[in-house]
Design a protein around this motif. Structure first.
Motif, short mmCIF file in Angstrom:
data_model
loop_
_atom_site.label_atom_id
_atom_site.label_comp_id
_atom_site.label_asym_id
_atom_site.label_seq_id
_atom_site.Cartn_x
_atom_site.Cartn_y
_atom_site.Cartn_z
N LYS A 66 23.01 -20.71 29.27
CA LYS A 66 22.46 -19.47 28.73
C LYS A 66 23.08 -18.28 29.46
CE LYS A 66 20.21 -21.72 25.78
NZ LYS A 66 20.72 -21.74 24.40
N VAL A 67 23.79 -17.46 28.71
CA VAL A 67 24.60 -16.40 29.29
C VAL A 67 23.75 -15.15 29.55
CG1 VAL A 67 26.65 -14.96 28.95
CG2 VAL A 67 26.59 -17.30 28.05
N GLU A 68 23.98 -14.55 30.70
CA GLU A 68 23.26 -13.32 31.06
C GLU A 68 23.51 -12.25 30.00
OE1 GLU A 68 22.51 -10.47 34.96
OE2 GLU A 68 24.19 -11.89 34.94
N TYR A 73 18.54 -16.27 28.23
CA TYR A 73 18.81 -16.27 29.67
C TYR A 73 17.50 -16.26 30.47
CZ TYR A 73 20.81 -14.77 34.16
OH TYR A 73 21.17 -14.67 35.47
N ARG A 80 14.50 -24.55 29.50
CA ARG A 80 15.94 -24.75 29.73
C ARG A 80 16.27 -26.24 29.78
NH1 ARG A 80 19.40 -20.88 32.32
NH2 ARG A 80 18.47 -18.81 32.41
#
Length: 212
Positions: A66-68, A73, A80
C-alpha cells in the motif's frame, strides 16, 4: 506455443535480455511516455493485436504494497494482513493466469560472455568472503544510511572480507572508501550486478532492485 512480446521499460528489458522465452520487446524509454490517465486506453489499443494479454501492472505495488498517499496506506494491520499477506511471486503467477504455479522461482539468463566475465572477476577472490552491497532500491527512500559504518566494523573484524558496492549513477554519493571496499556504483550495469549475486558469499541491499 505463443509468440511472446513483452511491453516494458528499457531497464526491465535489459534484465530480461537473453531470456529464450521472449521473442520481441516493445520498449518505453521513459515511464512517462504514456500519461498515467491514458494507460488503460493505451493497453486496450495495444491488446487488440494479440490473442492473449497479460498485464502485471500493480500486481504487487498497489495491491500487496500500500503506497503512501493512497487511502489504503492507513489500513490497520489486521486488514493489511488479510488482503496483502501473500508471496509476491505466487501473486504475480496468479495474476498471469497460473494460480497453481506456487513456489516457482524467478529466472535470469546470461550469455556465455557474461558468465565468463563474472567468473573472471571472482577468480582472485575465491578465498575472500565477498559481500555484494546494493546501495539503494527503486526510490530515494529505499536506502540504509548507516552502511558505511557497518562496513567499517566489518573491516576491523574480518580481514578476509571484501565489500562491492553497486547501484546507479546517483548511488555514487553514498559510496565510501576503505581497504576492503570496491566501488562499482554507476560502473556496473544492472545485469552485471545481478550476475555477481551468483558468486557473492552474501548479498545486502534495500527493498526492490537487486534484492528482488
Amino acid at each position: 506455443g505463443y509468440y511472446v512480446v513483452v511491453n516494458t521499460h528499457e531497464k526491465a528489458a535489459d534484465v530480461l535480455k537473453e531470456n529464450p522465452n521472449i521473442d520481441e520487446f516493445i520498449i518505453h524509454k521513459q515511464s512517462s511516455d504514456i500519461p498515467y490517465e491514458e494507460l488503460d486506453e493505451y493497453w486496450n489499443f495495444l491488446g487488440e493485436g494479440f490473442e492473449k494479454v497479460v498485464n502485471l501492472t500493480k500486481t504487487c505495488e498497489g495491491t500487496l504494497i500500500k503506497v503512501e498517499g493512497s487511502p489504503d496506506y492507513f489500513w490497520p494491520k489486521e486488514q493489511r494482513h488479510e488482503e496483502c499477506n501473500f508471496n509476491f511471486q505466487d501473486r504475480v503467477m496468479e495474476c498471469a493466469g497460473y494460480p497453481d504455479a506456487k513456489g516457482t522461482v524467478p529466472e535470469l539468463y546470461f550469455s556465455e560472455h557474461e558468465e565468463f566475465l563474472g567468473k573472471l572477476f571472482m577468480k582472485n577472490r575465491q578465498k575472500k568472503f565477498v559481500i555484494l552491497w546494493s546501495l539503494s532500491g527503486s526510490g530515494f527512500h529505499k536506502t540504509y544510511p548507516w552502511s558505511e559504518y557497518v562496513v567499517g566494523e566489518i573491516a576491523m573484524r574480518y580481514k578476509d572480507a571484501e565489500v562491492i558496492t553497486v547501484g546507479d549513477d546517483s548511488c555514487r554519493i553514498l559510496e565510501w572508501q576503505n581497504p576492503i571496499t570496491t566501488n562499482k556504483a554507476g560502473v556496473w550495469t544492472t545485469r552485471q550486478s545481478f550476475l555477481i549475486t551468483k558468486y557473492a558469499s552474501l548479498v545486502i541491499g534495500a527493498d526492490t532492485g537487486l534484492m528482488n
